[in-house]
Design a protein around this motif. Structure first.
Motif, mmCIF file in Angstrom:
data_model
loop_
_atom_site.group_PDB
_atom_site.id
_atom_site.type_symbol
_atom_site.label_atom_id
_atom_site.label_comp_id
_atom_site.label_asym_id
_atom_site.label_seq_id
_atom_site.Cartn_x
_atom_site.Cartn_y
_atom_site.Cartn_z
ATOM 1 N N SER A 199 -45.050 -9.186 -118.253
ATOM 2 C CA SER A 199 -44.182 -8.049 -118.581
ATOM 3 C C SER A 199 -44.894 -6.721 -118.355
ATOM 4 C CB SER A 199 -43.716 -8.138 -120.034
ATOM 5 O OG SER A 199 -42.932 -9.276 -120.228
ATOM 6 N N ALA A 200 -46.144 -6.654 -118.747
ATOM 7 C CA ALA A 200 -46.915 -5.419 -118.536
ATOM 8 C C ALA A 200 -47.101 -5.144 -117.050
ATOM 9 C CB ALA A 200 -48.265 -5.519 -119.230
ATOM 10 N N TRP A 201 -47.360 -6.176 -116.260
ATOM 11 C CA TRP A 201 -47.528 -6.011 -114.814
ATOM 12 C C TRP A 201 -46.238 -5.507 -114.173
ATOM 13 C CZ3 TRP A 201 -45.357 -9.275 -110.893
ATOM 14 C CH2 TRP A 201 -45.791 -8.973 -109.612
ATOM 15 N N ARG A 202 -45.122 -6.103 -114.563
ATOM 16 C CA ARG A 202 -43.827 -5.657 -114.015
ATOM 17 C C ARG A 202 -43.537 -4.217 -114.391
ATOM 18 N NH1 ARG A 202 -39.054 -9.523 -115.266
ATOM 19 N NH2 ARG A 202 -38.064 -7.552 -114.831
ATOM 20 N N GLU A 203 -43.835 -3.861 -115.618
ATOM 21 C CA GLU A 203 -43.591 -2.489 -116.068
ATOM 22 C C GLU A 203 -44.451 -1.496 -115.289
ATOM 23 O OE1 GLU A 203 -41.964 0.670 -117.677
ATOM 24 O OE2 GLU A 203 -41.238 -1.376 -117.996
ATOM 25 N N ARG A 204 -45.729 -1.833 -115.076
ATOM 26 C CA ARG A 204 -46.598 -0.949 -114.285
ATOM 27 C C ARG A 204 -46.060 -0.789 -112.868
ATOM 28 N NH1 ARG A 204 -50.841 -3.932 -116.824
ATOM 29 N NH2 ARG A 204 -51.038 -5.227 -114.964
ATOM 30 N N ASN A 205 -45.670 -1.889 -112.239
ATOM 31 C CA ASN A 205 -45.133 -1.808 -110.878
ATOM 32 C C ASN A 205 -43.851 -0.991 -110.826
ATOM 33 O OD1 ASN A 205 -47.087 -3.093 -109.425
ATOM 34 N ND2 ASN A 205 -46.147 -5.102 -109.590
ATOM 35 N N ARG A 206 -43.005 -1.200 -111.792
ATOM 36 C CA ARG A 206 -41.745 -0.445 -111.855
ATOM 37 C C ARG A 206 -42.029 1.049 -111.980
ATOM 38 N NH1 ARG A 206 -39.275 -2.831 -116.226
ATOM 39 N NH2 ARG A 206 -38.815 -4.577 -114.880
ATOM 40 N N ARG A 207 -42.982 1.408 -112.824
ATOM 41 C CA ARG A 207 -43.327 2.818 -113.032
ATOM 42 C C ARG A 207 -43.885 3.435 -111.745
ATOM 43 N NH1 ARG A 207 -48.198 3.614 -115.712
ATOM 44 N NH2 ARG A 207 -47.677 1.700 -116.793
ATOM 45 N N TRP A 208 -44.770 2.708 -111.065
ATOM 46 C CA TRP A 208 -45.356 3.236 -109.825
ATOM 47 C C TRP A 208 -44.299 3.410 -108.743
ATOM 48 C CZ3 TRP A 208 -49.519 -0.945 -110.530
ATOM 49 C CH2 TRP A 208 -50.510 -0.481 -111.407
ATOM 50 N N ARG A 209 -43.390 2.465 -108.640
ATOM 51 C CA ARG A 209 -42.328 2.593 -107.643
ATOM 52 C C ARG A 209 -41.404 3.750 -107.970
ATOM 53 N NH1 ARG A 209 -41.247 -3.579 -107.508
ATOM 54 N NH2 ARG A 209 -42.863 -4.230 -106.072
ATOM 55 N N LYS A 210 -41.079 3.908 -109.243
ATOM 56 C CA LYS A 210 -40.189 4.995 -109.664
ATOM 57 C C LYS A 210 -40.826 6.352 -109.373
ATOM 58 C CE LYS A 210 -37.667 6.656 -113.697
ATOM 59 N NZ LYS A 210 -37.456 6.467 -115.137
ATOM 60 N N GLU A 211 -42.130 6.458 -109.589
ATOM 61 C CA GLU A 211 -42.838 7.705 -109.324
ATOM 62 C C GLU A 211 -43.159 7.871 -107.847
ATOM 63 O OE1 GLU A 211 -46.241 7.397 -111.846
ATOM 64 O OE2 GLU A 211 -45.078 7.663 -113.682
ATOM 65 N N GLY A 212 -42.946 6.835 -107.052
ATOM 66 C CA GLY A 212 -43.164 6.904 -105.615
ATOM 67 C C GLY A 212 -44.623 6.969 -105.208
ATOM 68 N N ARG A 213 -45.468 6.309 -105.959
ATOM 69 C CA ARG A 213 -46.885 6.327 -105.617
ATOM 70 C C ARG A 213 -47.432 4.906 -105.565
ATOM 71 N NH1 ARG A 213 -50.445 6.699 -110.366
ATOM 72 N NH2 ARG A 213 -49.153 6.356 -112.196
ATOM 73 N N GLU A 214 -48.583 4.801 -104.917
ATOM 74 C CA GLU A 214 -49.262 3.521 -104.794
ATOM 75 C C GLU A 214 -50.008 3.203 -106.086
ATOM 76 O OE1 GLU A 214 -49.344 1.356 -102.151
ATOM 77 O OE2 GLU A 214 -47.745 2.621 -101.355
ATOM 78 N N PRO A 215 -50.222 1.928 -106.372
ATOM 79 C CA PRO A 215 -51.007 1.580 -107.563
ATOM 80 C C PRO A 215 -52.458 2.037 -107.389
ATOM 81 C CG PRO A 215 -50.338 -0.394 -106.381
ATOM 82 C CD PRO A 215 -49.715 0.754 -105.690
ATOM 83 N N PRO A 216 -53.104 2.390 -108.483
ATOM 84 C CA PRO A 216 -54.520 2.764 -108.403
ATOM 85 C C PRO A 216 -55.341 1.594 -107.847
ATOM 86 C CG PRO A 216 -53.631 3.273 -110.572
ATOM 87 C CD PRO A 216 -52.581 2.496 -109.834
ATOM 88 N N PRO A 217 -56.491 1.898 -107.231
ATOM 89 C CA PRO A 217 -57.303 0.839 -106.608
ATOM 90 C C PRO A 217 -57.686 -0.293 -107.564
ATOM 91 C CG PRO A 217 -58.146 3.003 -106.009
ATOM 92 C CD PRO A 217 -57.057 3.220 -107.018
ATOM 93 N N GLU A 218 -57.905 0.011 -108.827
ATOM 94 C CA GLU A 218 -58.308 -1.052 -109.757
ATOM 95 C C GLU A 218 -57.175 -2.039 -110.049
ATOM 96 O OE1 GLU A 218 -57.269 2.574 -112.351
ATOM 97 O OE2 GLU A 218 -58.396 2.224 -110.530
ATOM 98 N N TYR A 219 -55.930 -1.657 -109.736
ATOM 99 C CA TYR A 219 -54.800 -2.555 -109.961
ATOM 100 C C TYR A 219 -54.337 -3.271 -108.699
ATOM 101 C CZ TYR A 219 -54.239 -0.906 -114.715
ATOM 102 O OH TYR A 219 -54.439 -0.630 -116.035
ATOM 103 N N GLU A 220 -54.851 -2.890 -107.541
ATOM 104 C CA GLU A 220 -54.441 -3.563 -106.307
ATOM 105 C C GLU A 220 -54.827 -5.043 -106.341
ATOM 106 O OE1 GLU A 220 -55.693 -1.536 -102.805
ATOM 107 O OE2 GLU A 220 -54.787 0.346 -103.459
#
Length: 87
Positions: free
Chosen positions: A7-28
């Motif tokens: 759930s936390a992973w999905r929420e982070r991905n959703r937030r990054w997509r909504k903001e239109g940015r790539e995930p930080p390198p530590e989360y790739e």
């Protein structure tokens, strides 16, 4: 625990997509591992469905059922091993 991590992973991905940015390198790395884990879970589920199908629709031959069982074990093992490496 896995459900909370997922759930936390999905929420982070959703937030990054909504903001239109790539995930930080530590989360790739986490993103790649989650996709591998989900693929392993899907593989395990498909193999179990295949094993049940082979059990109930064909004459019981271990040569038919065992490969499905082995693939399911590989998928479940991958899911379990990678659980310690994701956030």
């Amino acid at each position: 625990m896995d459900r909370l991590k997922f759930s936390a992973w999905r929420e982070r991905n959703r937030r990054w997509r909504k903001e239109g940015r790539e995930p930080p390198p530590e989360y790739e790395r986490d993103n790649r591992l989650w996709y591998i884990r989900l693929g392993a879970l899907a593989l395990c589920a498909a193999a179990l469905v295949g094993a049940f199908w082979a059990t109930f629709s064909t004459p019981i031959h271990f040569a038919v059922i065992i490969p499905f069982y082995i693939v399911a074990l590989i998928g479940a093992g991958t899911w379990g091993i990678l659980s310690e490496h994701v956030r």
